[in-house]
Every structure is written in C-alpha cells, then in structure tokens.
Write an enzyme that holds these catalytic residues in place. Structure first.
Site, PDB file in Angstrom:
ATOM      1  CG  HIS A  54      37.720  79.505   9.584  1.00 33.59           C
ATOM      2  ND1 HIS A  54      37.833  78.369  10.349  1.00 33.59           N
ATOM      3  CD2 HIS A  54      38.941  80.108   9.636  1.00 33.59           C
ATOM      4  CE1 HIS A  54      39.058  78.299  10.858  1.00 33.59           C
ATOM      5  NE2 HIS A  54      39.747  79.333  10.418  1.00 33.59           N
ATOM      6  CG  HIS A 167      44.975  74.861  14.991  1.00 34.01           C
ATOM      7  ND1 HIS A 167      46.006  74.810  14.090  1.00 34.01           N
ATOM      8  CD2 HIS A 167      44.007  75.613  14.417  1.00 34.01           C
ATOM      9  CE1 HIS A 167      45.696  75.523  13.016  1.00 34.01           C
ATOM     10  NE2 HIS A 167      44.480  76.012  13.187  1.00 34.01           N
TER      11      HIS A 167
END
Length: 254
Positions: A54, A167
């Site tokens: 994204h 992450h």
C-alpha cells in the site's frame, strides 16, 4: 520453501527480502532504500522486483531511489497517490515472477487504506499493515467492516501459514491482548517468548495464523471474555463485525 530475510528499516518497519533464483532478490515494501542497497552490496544479489502492499510513506519512500539505480518493475495496487507502481495488480490477479518458485495470489484487503493488497502464496502471505502480531492495523480509509473482513480473511488461511507483516508491533500489542484475555495461557506464553526474541535481537515476525488465532483478540471475536468486556462498555450487538469494530475503537484509546 522461500528464503525470506527481514531488513529492519525506519523505527519499527521490516522490508522483506525474498531470495530468488540465480542470485536475484525481490523486495517487499521498501520504506527506505538504504537497508536494501546495503544488503545487495553485502550479498552480491541482483534486485529483480519490488512488491508494494500500500501507499503509506513507510512502505514506498525507498522505491524511487531503488528504481533510479536498478530500474526494476514495481507491483502493487494502482492509486493516484502512489506514482511508483509500474505493474498494477487487482483482486483475483496472480503474480508469477521468473525468479521465484511460487505464484502469488493478489488479495485486495481494504480497511487500512483503500489500495491495500496482500501477496499470498502457499505457506506465506505478505500482509502489510492489516494483521500484526497480536493486533491489527488502524482504520484510515474505508470502513471498520472492511477492515474486519480483511483481517478475518487472513485468519482463514491454513494455520501453518506464515504471515509477514510490515512492523515489529508484537510487544506493543500484547498488553491489550492480555487485557482482553487475562486467563489465556497462550498469551502469557507469547509475552515471554516475545521478550526472549527481542532481547536476543531477533524479530517476532513472521508468525503463524494458528498463533494469531490463539492470541490475537481480533481473531477471537467469539470469546465470551472479550464479548463480556465490550458489553460492560455498552456494546449491545454481539455479532462478530460489531465486536471487531468495538474492539478496534477500544484499542485506539487503550
């Protein structure tokens, strides 16, 4: 079996480096170019392609520099705010790269950003910012119902599928998971294992779908303890989608 290496970037990002045939490398979500260029120099590998989940800056800011040096194709969902995509992909498409032994199915997973996609292969899925260790992404675009559907879709993958999120958020998410399931022994065990991994300088990502279903509250929406806590906060609709939405709002203020 893919050989996949995490390249730490920025504050808590992972750029995923997938080793391919004949000394090639495929990169997922390069939020900065430096770690990728350093890894290429160290290994002598040749960059073959970039995959983008994204358009958030911490996933794309290294693309322009890398393309300026290596001129490789960039795959992802086309969006006016993401000029880096050279080869657009949509839901239902398949991505076959000559340098890799797998074919990725493209899944559109809205609810975090409208252009979010995942790259799903047997045994592995690059899920960007949709599902994290013991948590899920925030709802910036689209609806919470879309995010609910996207998270649950990943949760329906086979239990041994490795999820490569972007992450290192597991330690950050586990206190909320523990609050949602204070009697969950799997969460307590994961807290200890996470501390051990991070103390040794090792990532907590990837993680399996099975581990998430045992410890991630966003994949445990039918658990009586979670429903009871949300009911005490005023939730009357106990459908999975409503529980998810309430859980995400609670997490935002936790």
């Amino acid at each position: 079996m893919l050989n996949i290496i995490p390249l730490p970037a920025l504050d808590d990002n992972y750029i995923w480096a997938i080793h391919g045939r004949e000394g090639t490398l495929v990169i997922v979500d390069p939020g900065e170019a430096g770690p990728v260029r350093k890894y290429l120099r160290q290994t002598g590998l040749r960059l073959a392609a970039i995959l983008c989940t994204h358009r958030h800056h911490d996933h794309v800011d290294g693309i322009a520099e890398l393309r300026g040096v290596y001129n490789v194709p960039v795959y992802g969902r086309s969006h006016p705010a993401n000029p880096h995509i050279t080869h657009a992909r949509r839901e239902g498409d398949r991505l076959a790269l000559d340098c890799l032994p797998v074919i990725f199915d493209i899944w559109e997973l809205p609810g975090h950003l409208d252009d979010h996609i995942a790259y799903v292969a047997p045994g592995a899925a690059f899920c960007g910012d949709i599902l994290f260790g013991a948590g899920c992404g925030k709802n910036f675009e689209g609806s919470l119902h879309q995010l609910f559907e996207s998270v649950q879709r990943l949760g329906r993958l086979p239990g041994d599928t490795l999820l490569y999120s972007a992450h290192e958020y597991t330690e950050y998410n586990l206190p909320f998971a523990a609050c949602c399931g204070p009697d969950n022994a799997a969460i307590r065990q994961r807290i200890e294992e996470t501390r051990t991994l991070l103390a040794a300088g090792r990532p907590t990502v990837p993680f399996t779908v099975a581990l998430e279903k045992a410890t991630n509250p966003f994949l445990r929406l039918d658990q009586p303890g979670i429903v009871a806590k949300l009911a005490a906060q005023g939730l009357a609709d106990h459908s999975p989608a409503s529980v998810f939405a309430a859980l995400r709002r609670w997490r935002d203020s936790f």
